[in-house]
Design a protein around this motif. Structure first.
Motif, PDB file in Angstrom:
ATOM      1  N   ALA A  89       0.837  -1.211   0.000  1.00  0.00           N
ATOM      2  CA  ALA A  89       0.000   0.000   0.000  1.00  0.00           C
ATOM      3  C   ALA A  89       0.868   1.256   0.000  1.00  0.00           C
ATOM      4  O   ALA A  89       0.563   2.241  -0.693  1.00  0.00           O
ATOM      5  N   ILE A  90       1.964   1.235   0.749  1.00  0.00           N
ATOM      6  CA  ILE A  90       2.878   2.380   0.775  1.00  0.00           C
ATOM      7  C   ILE A  90       3.504   2.592  -0.597  1.00  0.00           C
ATOM      8  O   ILE A  90       3.629   3.723  -1.075  1.00  0.00           O
ATOM      9  N   ILE A 118       2.322   1.767  -3.602  1.00  0.00           N
ATOM     10  CA  ILE A 118       1.357   2.318  -4.559  1.00  0.00           C
ATOM     11  C   ILE A 118       1.026   3.773  -4.214  1.00  0.00           C
ATOM     12  O   ILE A 118       0.883   4.619  -5.107  1.00  0.00           O
ATOM     13  N   THR A 119       0.928   4.078  -2.929  1.00  0.00           N
ATOM     14  CA  THR A 119       0.667   5.456  -2.511  1.00  0.00           C
ATOM     15  C   THR A 119       1.813   6.376  -2.906  1.00  0.00           C
ATOM     16  O   THR A 119       1.588   7.516  -3.334  1.00  0.00           O
ATOM     17  N   ALA A 165       1.433   7.028  -6.541  1.00  0.00           N
ATOM     18  CA  ALA A 165       0.297   7.928  -6.770  1.00  0.00           C
ATOM     19  C   ALA A 165       0.657   9.362  -6.409  1.00  0.00           C
ATOM     20  O   ALA A 165       0.317  10.304  -7.143  1.00  0.00           O
ATOM     21  N   ALA A 166       1.367   9.542  -5.286  1.00  0.00           N
ATOM     22  CA  ALA A 166       1.735  10.889  -4.851  1.00  0.00           C
ATOM     23  C   ALA A 166       2.690  11.534  -5.846  1.00  0.00           C
ATOM     24  O   ALA A 166       2.540  12.710  -6.205  1.00  0.00           O
ATOM     25  N   LEU A 176      -6.159  -0.689  -5.231  1.00  0.00           N
ATOM     26  CA  LEU A 176      -5.502   0.575  -4.904  1.00  0.00           C
ATOM     27  C   LEU A 176      -5.195   1.385  -6.165  1.00  0.00           C
ATOM     28  O   LEU A 176      -5.309   2.615  -6.165  1.00  0.00           O
ATOM     29  N   SER A 177      -4.818   0.697  -7.236  1.00  0.00           N
ATOM     30  CA  SER A 177      -4.540   1.400  -8.490  1.00  0.00           C
ATOM     31  C   SER A 177      -5.813   2.004  -9.078  1.00  0.00           C
ATOM     32  O   SER A 177      -5.798   3.105  -9.629  1.00  0.00           O
ATOM     33  N   TYR A 231      -6.581   5.079  -7.128  1.00  0.00           N
ATOM     34  CA  TYR A 231      -5.708   6.180  -7.532  1.00  0.00           C
ATOM     35  C   TYR A 231      -6.142   6.762  -8.880  1.00  0.00           C
ATOM     36  O   TYR A 231      -6.147   7.980  -9.071  1.00  0.00           O
TER      37      TYR A 231
END
Length: 260
Positions: free
Chosen positions: A67-68, A70-71, A74-75, A216-217, A220
């Motif tokens: 999760a980190i 992918i985040t 995304a960021a 998660l994708s 995003y």
């Protein structure tokens, strides 16, 4: 300025522009290699490490790490695309290399994801039927085709930063941005994102780790599309607002009308 100094200055300017062009081409090459690895990573084809391979760790920690990652992507990917960041960023790099640097940064973060990704091999679904398996694999490749076509329908080499450096090297004036919606963009506003959504979900062997990646994708992409559309409305105004009303974001509207 005497002739020798003028010649030296011209050579320096030419060298800087040529270096910028080579930099953009190298960034583009790195992008191509990253995309090829992403295909193998998701499909489990030819990649030294794919989304389901590796020693693995306990699933709660794996969920946190993934999760980190992918985040983080995304960021970076969304944050660097915002106008405020671009205005700040071009104070440190030439504007003609801004897009290529953005592409390079995205590829580096994706590479980090490939290296540190933690598999969660628990099966969610496994399609054994040859027809079902073939359909999902076909959809996977269709998604990539849609994404690739979407880039060429607008301006593939501008999207990945090559055209800007080429124009600077050849001393060409960039074309004034205009709104257009060719072919796929008459069906959905974001065919590139639609292609990626198909790619993320179309697999005959869905594991918990792959499902986490897909969820998660998708989350995003929805946020990124919303932020992108805010920028487009700000820059294009009523023209884009009409486009929003007539064409669906990621799925065609039933009352879709032609004429863009």
């Amino acid at each position: 300025m005497n002739p020798s100094n003028l010649t030296g200055h011209r050579f320096f300017v030419f060298s800087v522009k040529l270096a910028g062009l080579l930099y953009s081409l190298l960034c583009y090459l790195f992008f191509l290699l990253t995309v090829l690895y992403l295909i193998g990573f998701l499909a489990g084809i030819g990649a030294p490490k794919d989304i389901n391979s590796g020693p693995g760790i306990t699933w709660p920690l794996a969920v946190l790490v993934d999760a980190i990652l992918i985040t983080l992507f995304a960021a970076q990917h969304s944050g660097m695309a915002r106008k405020n960041f671009k205005r700040w960023w071009v104070r440190f790099i030439p504007a003609t290399l801004e897009r290529a640097t953005y592409v390079l940064s995205s590829c580096l973060v994706l590479t980090l994801l490939f290296v540190l990704w933690q598999p969660i091999a628990t099966p969610v679904w496994k399609v054994e039927s040859p027809w079902g398996k073939g359909l999902l694999i076909s959809l996977f490749w269709l998604g990539w085709g849609v994404a690739l076509l979407a880039t060429f329908l607008i301006s593939h080499f501008e999207l990945f930063g090559v055209k800007q450096a080429l124009y600077a090297w050849r001393k060409l004036i960039p074309e004034k941005p205009t709104f257009k919606s060719p072919w796929l963009y008459k069906l959905v506003r974001h065919p590139l994102y639609l292609g990626f959504l198909i790619v993320f979900w179309a697999t005959p062997d869905m594991t918990a780790g792959h499902l986490l990646f897909a969820i998660l994708s998708t989350f995003y992409i929805l946020i990124g599309a919303h932020l992108e559309e805010k920028d487009l409305v700000e820059s294009l105004g009523e023209e884009y607002q009409r486009y929003q009303q007539e064409v669906g974001m990621l799925a065609p509207k039933r009352n879709h009308t032609k004429g863009h």
